[in-house]
Scaffold this active site. Structure first.
Site, mmCIF file in Angstrom:
data_model
loop_
_atom_site.group_PDB
_atom_site.id
_atom_site.type_symbol
_atom_site.label_atom_id
_atom_site.label_comp_id
_atom_site.label_asym_id
_atom_site.label_seq_id
_atom_site.Cartn_x
_atom_site.Cartn_y
_atom_site.Cartn_z
ATOM 1 N N GLN A 95 0.846 -1.020 0.063
ATOM 2 C CA GLN A 95 -0.069 0.181 -0.160
ATOM 3 C C GLN A 95 0.888 1.097 -0.177
ATOM 4 O O GLN A 95 1.685 1.369 0.935
ATOM 5 C CB GLN A 95 -0.968 -0.054 1.193
ATOM 6 N N HIS A 101 -8.578 1.819 -1.062
ATOM 7 C CA HIS A 101 -8.843 1.876 -2.394
ATOM 8 C C HIS A 101 -8.871 0.325 -2.802
ATOM 9 O O HIS A 101 -7.985 -0.545 -2.349
ATOM 10 C CB HIS A 101 -7.987 2.672 -3.238
HETATM 11 P P1 5GP Z 1 -1.523 1.105 -3.667
HETATM 12 O O1 5GP Z 1 0.016 0.757 -3.973
HETATM 13 O O2 5GP Z 1 -1.512 2.055 -2.371
HETATM 14 O O3 5GP Z 1 -2.380 -0.057 -3.614
HETATM 15 O O4 5GP Z 1 -1.984 2.011 -4.991
HETATM 16 C C1 5GP Z 1 -2.079 3.255 -5.061
HETATM 17 C C2 5GP Z 1 -2.238 3.604 -6.637
HETATM 18 O O5 5GP Z 1 -2.816 4.714 -6.652
HETATM 19 C C3 5GP Z 1 -1.301 3.356 -7.481
HETATM 20 O O6 5GP Z 1 -1.647 2.402 -8.798
HETATM 21 C C4 5GP Z 1 -0.956 4.711 -8.326
HETATM 22 O O7 5GP Z 1 -0.853 4.690 -9.551
HETATM 23 C C5 5GP Z 1 -2.319 5.501 -7.913
HETATM 24 N N1 5GP Z 1 -2.102 6.802 -7.839
HETATM 25 C C6 5GP Z 1 -1.392 7.318 -7.011
HETATM 26 N N2 5GP Z 1 -1.577 8.773 -6.851
HETATM 27 C C7 5GP Z 1 -2.277 8.867 -7.503
HETATM 28 C C8 5GP Z 1 -3.125 10.150 -8.022
HETATM 29 O O8 5GP Z 1 -3.001 11.272 -7.491
HETATM 30 N N3 5GP Z 1 -4.305 9.987 -9.180
HETATM 31 C C9 5GP Z 1 -4.503 8.631 -9.516
HETATM 32 N N4 5GP Z 1 -5.570 8.783 -10.562
HETATM 33 N N5 5GP Z 1 -4.034 7.631 -9.090
HETATM 34 C C10 5GP Z 1 -2.983 7.826 -8.163
#
Ligand code: 5GP
Ligand code: ZN
Length: 136
Positions: A95, A101
């Site tokens: 994460q 999300h």
């Molecule tokens: P995690 O690694 O926390 O599960 O996923 C975070 C996701 O959020 C990543 O796939 C990254 O590309 C996406 N992400 C991070 N910042 C932003 C943003 O400002 N806008 C959008 N649309 N996606 C984001």
């Protein structure tokens, strides 16, 4: 129920623009800025919950229903060949944004992405010990 320093709170509540593909009273669904594949999207609750551990039961139920609906619609529209749901909790689990999300990841034959893990080879005794920890 928002965190002023959280980017996904700002996106989910429209304070920062995003490529939104769905919205209802509880959630916004947006395209991921760093997609694994064409159509990779994120379901964001409008309120701030750090991870699955904090997500209220009612929203946990709703998020899976929405994931199903989005997966069916996106598969029809994008004509993808498969679909992954991915949901990371905690730094150790990958994460990076600490606002719950759920990733919606359309998959295409030969898209070249690898979402997975290296399978361990536990003995039957090791599995029994894990089971004991979980059920006793
Ligand atoms: P995690 O690694 O926390 O599960 O996923 C975070 C996701 O959020 C990543 O796939 C990254 O590309 C996406 N992400 C991070 N910042 C932003 C943003 O400002 N806008 C959008 N649309 N996606 C984001
Ligand atoms: Zn937030």
């Amino acid at each position: 129920m928002r965190d002023d320093s959280c980017i996904f709170c700002k996106i989910a509540n429209g304070d920062i623009p995003s490529k939104e593909i769905y919205e209802d009273e509880d959630f916004k669904v947006i395209l991921d800025l760093g997609p694994a594949t064409k159509g990779h999207a994120l379901i964001l609750p409008k309120n701030h919950y750090r991870s699955l551990y904090e997500l209220p039961d009612e929203l946990a139920s709703k998020v899976m229903l929405l994931a199903k609906k989005m997966s069916v619609q996106m598969t029809e529209k994008l004509e993808c060949d498969g679909f992954n749901l991915v949901q990371n909790n905690g730094e150790a689990a990958g994460q990076t944004v600490f606002h719950f999300h759920l990733h919606l990841i359309p998959r295409y034959e030969e898209d070249g992405q690898v979402l997975g893990w290296k399978a361990l080879q536990p003995t039957s005794e090791e599995l029994s010990e894990v089971r004991r920890l979980l059920v006793e």
